[in-house]
Design an enzyme around this catalytic site. Structure first.
Site, PDB file in Angstrom:
ATOM      1  N   GLU A   1      -5.684  -0.248  -7.524  1.00 24.09           N
ATOM      2  CA  GLU A   1      -4.343  -0.329  -8.115  1.00 24.09           C
ATOM      3  C   GLU A   1      -3.712  -1.571  -7.521  1.00 24.09           C
ATOM      4  O   GLU A   1      -3.369  -1.600  -6.338  1.00 24.09           O
ATOM      5  CB  GLU A   1      -3.537   0.937  -7.811  1.00 24.09           C
ATOM      6  CG  GLU A   1      -2.331   1.114  -8.710  1.00 24.09           C
ATOM      7  CD  GLU A   1      -1.090   0.435  -8.169  1.00 24.09           C
ATOM      8  OE1 GLU A   1      -0.743  -0.654  -8.702  1.00 24.09           O
ATOM      9  OE2 GLU A   1      -0.486   0.958  -7.233  1.00 24.09           O
TER      10      GLU A   1
ATOM     11  N   CYS B   1       4.977  -2.672  -7.475  1.00 24.84           N
ATOM     12  CA  CYS B   1       3.985  -3.336  -8.321  1.00 24.84           C
ATOM     13  C   CYS B   1       4.329  -3.226  -9.796  1.00 24.84           C
ATOM     14  O   CYS B   1       3.902  -4.062 -10.598  1.00 24.84           O
ATOM     15  CB  CYS B   1       2.596  -2.762  -8.051  1.00 24.84           C
ATOM     16  SG  CYS B   1       2.520  -0.970  -8.143  1.00 24.84           S
TER      17      CYS B   1
END
EC number: 1.2.1.83
Length: 477
Positions: free
Chosen positions: A246, A280
């Site tokens: 990720e 993010c």
């Protein structure tokens, strides 16, 4: 000052031999608030071997046994939310009242509650004619997590791994290691069996790389930068283990011409600045109709100036410091680059906000008239910097949104839900938020392209920690 120099290996708190010490800095004060040990390949090997020894027993526990333990963890976690939130504020600067208490700490608990709920109803076996399909624990897992949402990212991996029957070694960020230590204490208190969960602090070269490369590790789950993710993949490749990544993002927030402009801009600015822009999936590119650019600039400046930057222990603080001096310097460099490229600075800029003489505080900054060739439009800044980018029509907005090496999240605002849904179908991202919709613990989280592979959260994250076996002839002929 916190003394967290011990590792948690094989059910014991151990002072690691030969480990260097590292200082943990409070980013709001730039003062030392703790000490940890930086592990080595030797410490990784000890932890992995403990996890391997524990795997046979833990992987064969019943669903009810694992569920009972997860429920004990949830109760203990909930009783320590205040303590955990304060540790997060101290280690990475999240405002205590407005972020650490309501979001950062509860997010960690949320993943454990979700894992327990999924495990309770999950069927590990199914029949396909005479074949039995069985889902089994993936094995020993190496879990490597970042500093921006420290406990959320840890729990998103640890909770489903435990529920699935895996054993694990966790390497949290050395910048923000406090909350991981507190979670290990919870596991120790509730009686997680020795070797099932192991904690080794350290940096990427000293612990992350040998953990990813270790031949006894079956799966690596990593959250962090795309650059570091490629290094993890390279280290893991010789043993052909499963790797879930990720990574970074540069998410586009498309505000269509029929959207409630004030609501959409307000939500876009506040969501971008949440956690000081260190998420993010932050909506760092606001795409707006060219005909409404002036109005958007005015609204964005207004909402940006409402944001209170300051001491994360104060209740009126909206955003705190960046998590480290290194991150502060990166953000300053990106702002300089934006100015040099000719982007229109409408709010913020270089340096600290007025009245803050120390700490890694950055000004909430908004650039407008940004085009897709500019550095600030393409680089993941990971700070409180928003780029406003004009578009001519809906097709151009979608093209700009997809013109990125990343594909983690997207955002669409429209007065027509059907129109927003149609745009969402065309975005090459792992998630899309329509009209300000919040994250969902049961929905998959992960990205396309260089934002990574694999999924976390909900049953999708749970199944990342399972292998699939087909047993032919199970029912006989």
């Amino acid at each position: 000052m916190r003394d967290y120099r011990e590792f948690y290996i094989d059910g014991q708190w151990v002072r690691p031999k030969g480990a260097r010490e590292a200082e943990v800095i409070n980013p709001a004060t730039e003062k030392i608030v703790g000490l940890i040990s930086l592990g080595t390949e030797e410490h990784v090997d000890l932890a992995v071997r403990a996890a391997r020894r524990a795997f046979d027993g833990w992987s064969r526990t019943s669903k009810d046994q694992r569920l009972e333990l997860l429920e004990q963890v949830c109760r203990a976690f909930e009783s320590k939310l205040d303590e955990i939130a304060k540790a997060i504020t101290e280690e990475m600067g999240a405002p205590l009242v407005q972020l650490a208490l309501p979001l950062q700490a509860p997010a960690g608990l949320g993943h454990f509650l979700t894992a327990a709920s999924i495990l309770r109803d999950y069927d590990f076996e199914e029949s396909l004619g005479t074949t039995r399909v069985v889902r089994e624990p993936a094995g020993v897992c190496g879990l490597i997590t970042p500093w921006n949402w420290p406990l959320n990212q840890i729990a998103a991996k640890v909770a489903p791994a435990l529920a699935a029957g895996c054993t694990m070694v966790l390497k949290p960020s050395e910048i923000a290691p406090f909350s991981a230590y507190l979670l290990a204490r919870i596991f120790d208190e509730v009686g997680v069996p020795p070797g099932v969960f192991n904690l080794v602090n350290g940096d990427g070269p000293g612990v992350g790389a040998p953990l990813a490369a270790h031949p006894e590790v079956d799966l690596v789950s990593f959250t962090g930068s795309t650059r570091a993710g490629t290094l993890v993949s390279t280290a893991a490749a010789p043993t052909v283990k499963r790797v879930a990544l990720e990574l970074g993002g540069k998410s586009a927030n498309i505000i269509l011409d029929d959207a409630d402009l004030e609501t959409a801009v307000k939500h876009g600015v506040r969501t971008m600045m949440l956690n000081t822009g260190q998420s993010c999936n932050a909506p760092s590119r606001m795409l707006v109709p060219l005909s409404k650019l002036d109005e958007v600039e005015h609204l964005a400046e207004h909402f940006c100036k409402e944001i209170v930057v300051g001491d994360p222990m104060h209740s009126d603080t909206n955003i705190g410091p960046l998590a480290s001096g290194m991150q502060y310097e990166k953000v300053q460099d990106c702002i300089r680059q934006g100015v040099a490229e000719g982007a229109k600075l409408i709010c913020g800029g270089l340096g600290r906000p007025d009245g803050l003489e120390s700490g890694y505080f950055a000004q909430p900054t908004i650039f407008s008239a940004v085009n897709k060739q500019m550095y600030i439009a393409r680089e993941e800044i990971f700070g409180p910097v928003l780029c406003i980018m004009p578009y001519g029509d809906e097709n151009e907005a979608i093209q700009i949104a997809n013109d990125s090496c990343y594909g983690l999240s997207g955002y669409v605002s429209s007065g027509s839900l059907e129109r927003a849904r149609n745009v969402a179908k065309q975005l090459r991202t792992g998630a899309v938020h329509l009209n300000g919709a919040a994250l969902d613990f049961t929905a998959p989280f992960g990205g396309y392209k260089q934002s990574g592979n694999g999924r976390e959260w909900g049953k999708y994250g749970f199944e990342e920690f399972l292998e699939i076996k087909a047993v032919m002839g199970y029912e006989g002929s």
